[in-house]
Design an enzyme around this catalytic site. Structure first.
Site, mmCIF file in Angstrom:
data_model
loop_
_atom_site.group_PDB
_atom_site.id
_atom_site.type_symbol
_atom_site.label_atom_id
_atom_site.label_comp_id
_atom_site.label_asym_id
_atom_site.label_seq_id
_atom_site.Cartn_x
_atom_site.Cartn_y
_atom_site.Cartn_z
ATOM 1 N N ARG A 1 -5.920 0.953 13.584
ATOM 2 C CA ARG A 1 -5.902 -0.015 12.480
ATOM 3 C C ARG A 1 -5.400 -1.377 12.945
ATOM 4 O O ARG A 1 -5.890 -2.420 12.483
ATOM 5 C CB ARG A 1 -5.019 0.533 11.347
ATOM 6 C CG ARG A 1 -5.038 -0.287 10.063
ATOM 7 C CD ARG A 1 -4.447 0.529 8.922
ATOM 8 N NE ARG A 1 -4.411 -0.227 7.683
ATOM 9 C CZ ARG A 1 -3.291 -0.678 7.114
ATOM 10 N NH1 ARG A 1 -2.114 -0.443 7.681
ATOM 11 N NH2 ARG A 1 -3.334 -1.340 5.975
ATOM 12 N N HIS B 1 -7.366 -4.769 12.217
ATOM 13 C CA HIS B 1 -6.743 -5.851 11.456
ATOM 14 C C HIS B 1 -6.537 -7.107 12.312
ATOM 15 O O HIS B 1 -6.398 -8.196 11.780
ATOM 16 C CB HIS B 1 -5.423 -5.382 10.841
ATOM 17 C CG HIS B 1 -5.607 -4.563 9.604
ATOM 18 N ND1 HIS B 1 -4.854 -4.727 8.469
ATOM 19 C CD2 HIS B 1 -6.487 -3.573 9.327
ATOM 20 C CE1 HIS B 1 -5.265 -3.870 7.535
ATOM 21 N NE2 HIS B 1 -6.247 -3.158 8.044
ATOM 22 N N VAL C 1 -9.342 -10.993 11.640
ATOM 23 C CA VAL C 1 -8.664 -12.259 11.304
ATOM 24 C C VAL C 1 -8.754 -13.203 12.503
ATOM 25 O O VAL C 1 -8.003 -13.091 13.463
ATOM 26 C CB VAL C 1 -7.193 -12.010 10.914
ATOM 27 C CG1 VAL C 1 -6.532 -13.313 10.494
ATOM 28 C CG2 VAL C 1 -7.107 -10.987 9.788
ATOM 29 N N GLU D 1 0.750 -12.838 10.228
ATOM 30 C CA GLU D 1 -0.124 -11.989 9.425
ATOM 31 C C GLU D 1 0.539 -10.696 8.963
ATOM 32 O O GLU D 1 -0.017 -9.959 8.155
ATOM 33 C CB GLU D 1 -1.387 -11.668 10.242
ATOM 34 C CG GLU D 1 -2.186 -12.921 10.579
ATOM 35 C CD GLU D 1 -3.177 -12.726 11.724
ATOM 36 O OE1 GLU D 1 -3.562 -11.565 11.995
ATOM 37 O OE2 GLU D 1 -3.561 -13.731 12.348
ATOM 38 N N ASN E 1 -1.404 -5.950 5.022
ATOM 39 C CA ASN E 1 -0.550 -5.531 6.143
ATOM 40 C C ASN E 1 0.878 -5.188 5.741
ATOM 41 O O ASN E 1 1.505 -4.301 6.337
ATOM 42 C CB ASN E 1 -0.491 -6.636 7.204
ATOM 43 C CG ASN E 1 -1.817 -6.850 7.907
ATOM 44 O OD1 ASN E 1 -2.650 -5.953 7.960
ATOM 45 N ND2 ASN E 1 -2.023 -8.045 8.444
ATOM 46 N N HIS F 1 -11.075 6.433 8.724
ATOM 47 C CA HIS F 1 -10.228 7.107 7.734
ATOM 48 C C HIS F 1 -10.315 8.628 7.832
ATOM 49 O O HIS F 1 -9.800 9.332 6.967
ATOM 50 C CB HIS F 1 -10.576 6.630 6.320
ATOM 51 C CG HIS F 1 -10.103 5.240 6.038
ATOM 52 N ND1 HIS F 1 -10.311 4.586 4.845
ATOM 53 C CD2 HIS F 1 -9.422 4.358 6.823
ATOM 54 C CE1 HIS F 1 -9.781 3.368 4.904
ATOM 55 N NE2 HIS F 1 -9.250 3.212 6.095
ATOM 56 N N ASP G 1 -7.970 11.876 4.961
ATOM 57 C CA ASP G 1 -8.908 12.992 5.100
ATOM 58 C C ASP G 1 -8.100 14.265 4.909
ATOM 59 O O ASP G 1 -7.385 14.707 5.808
ATOM 60 C CB ASP G 1 -9.560 12.937 6.486
ATOM 61 C CG ASP G 1 -10.337 14.202 6.849
ATOM 62 O OD1 ASP G 1 -10.426 15.109 6.011
ATOM 63 O OD2 ASP G 1 -10.848 14.265 7.986
#
Length: 316
Positions: free
Chosen positions: A60, A64, A68, A86, A92, A191, A236
């Site tokens: 992740r 992320h 950006v 950020e 975040n 995910h 999941d």
């Protein structure tokens, strides 16, 4: 004529360097830091063995970062007097993690070859190694990114899709980065590992109809209507620490945890892609790996742009 030839001789090597600087390469550190990949892999394997969720967190972080202003390790920067980073952006704040693992990797890499390997490249490799450690596909990570000297709170708030995003918003968000709807669905397969906080799915849990009733009951036990905002539930529920295609099978029976998960299979344009990935794990693995390479190539700083940070949390 001779003068023109002389000019070409002078300019051509410069143009060659310029063009090569703009592209990433699998062998970027082969001579300058030949053991960097093994150093990163060992550290990632250790971190994920200690806590399986860390694999999802490192994946992740890379996502992320790239969404950006490109894959430039801006997500790792702490706030300074010149800019607000950020880390406190809506998508975040309170949820992004793994910074300590990146710090550990950076320290180890610096001891092997100081000032050579960027934090942005470490993020890209750590994401791949995390997926592999949890049983997912591998891919060749292209290298040569450099690190940004600033970060953008506003860009993080506007560019990162949120857990309540609609299908059209997701398609648009990824399209803005040059990624197709199919690549968006493939990358959403991230995910299949990791967990989410109650605050990100409470509204879906208590207010949406397209959710499996027994699944909702199970999750509600850990996510009350008020309080427990930071209580975690697996994205999941079938195999939360295995990188597989169970995420898509769950969507088919309305067991998507986030609103932004279930919209991928809700009578819309991406239902057929979910069906494909659910029935063919090899196709999912291939598409996911290819999409990760493409995402990792989003607007990298190369050549003389940016810097190689000594400490991933601050500029040199």
């Amino acid at each position: 004529m001779a003068s023109i030839s002389l000019v070409l001789l002078i300019i051509f090597p410069f143009l060659l360097r310029l063009s090569s600087a703009q592209s990433l390469s699998a062998n970027f550190y082969s001579s300058s830091c030949p053991n960097v990949l093994s150093v990163i892999k060992t550290a990632v394997n250790s971190a994920v063995s200690s806590e399986a969720r860390m694999g999802a967190s490192l994946l992740r972080l890379h996502f992320h970062d790239c969404f950006v202003n490109g894959c430039d390790a801006s997500v790792l920067l702490d706030n300074t007097s010149n800019f607000t980073g950020e880390k406190t952006a809506g998508p975040n704040s309170g949820s992004i993690r793994g910074f300590d693992v990146i710090d550990t990797i950076k320290t180890q890499v610096e001891s092997s070859c100081a000032g050579i390997v960027s934090c942005a490249d470490i993020l890209a490799v750590a994401a791949r190694d995390s997926v592999v450690k949890l049983g997912g596909p591998s891919w060749t990570v292209l290298l040569g990114r450099r690190d940004s000297t600033t970060a953008s709170l506003s860009a993080a708030n506007s560019n990162l899709p949120g857990p309540t995003s609609s299908l059209s918003a997701l398609i648009s968000s990824f399209s803005n980065k040059g990624l197709t709807a199919r690549e968006m669905v493939a990358l959403s397969g991230s995910h299949t590992i990791g967990q989410a906080r109650c605050t990100t799915f409470r509204t879906r849990l208590y207010n949406e109809a397209n959710i499996n009733a027994s699944f909702a009951t199970t999750v509600k036990a850990n996510c009350p209507q008020s309080g427990g905002d930071n209580n975690l539930s697996p994205l999941d529920i079938t195999s939360p620490t295995s990188f597989d295609n169970a995420y898509y099978k769950n969507l088919q029976i309305q067991k998507g945890l986030l609103h932004s998960d279930q919209v991928l299979f809700n009578g819309g344009s991406t239902d057929s892609i979910v069906n494909t990935y659910s029935s063919n794990s090899a196709t999912f693995s291939t598409d996911f790996a290819n999409a990760m390479v493409k995402m990792g190539n989003l607007s990298p700083l190369t050549g003389t742009n940016g810097q190689i940070r000594k400490n991933c949390r601050k500029t040199n």
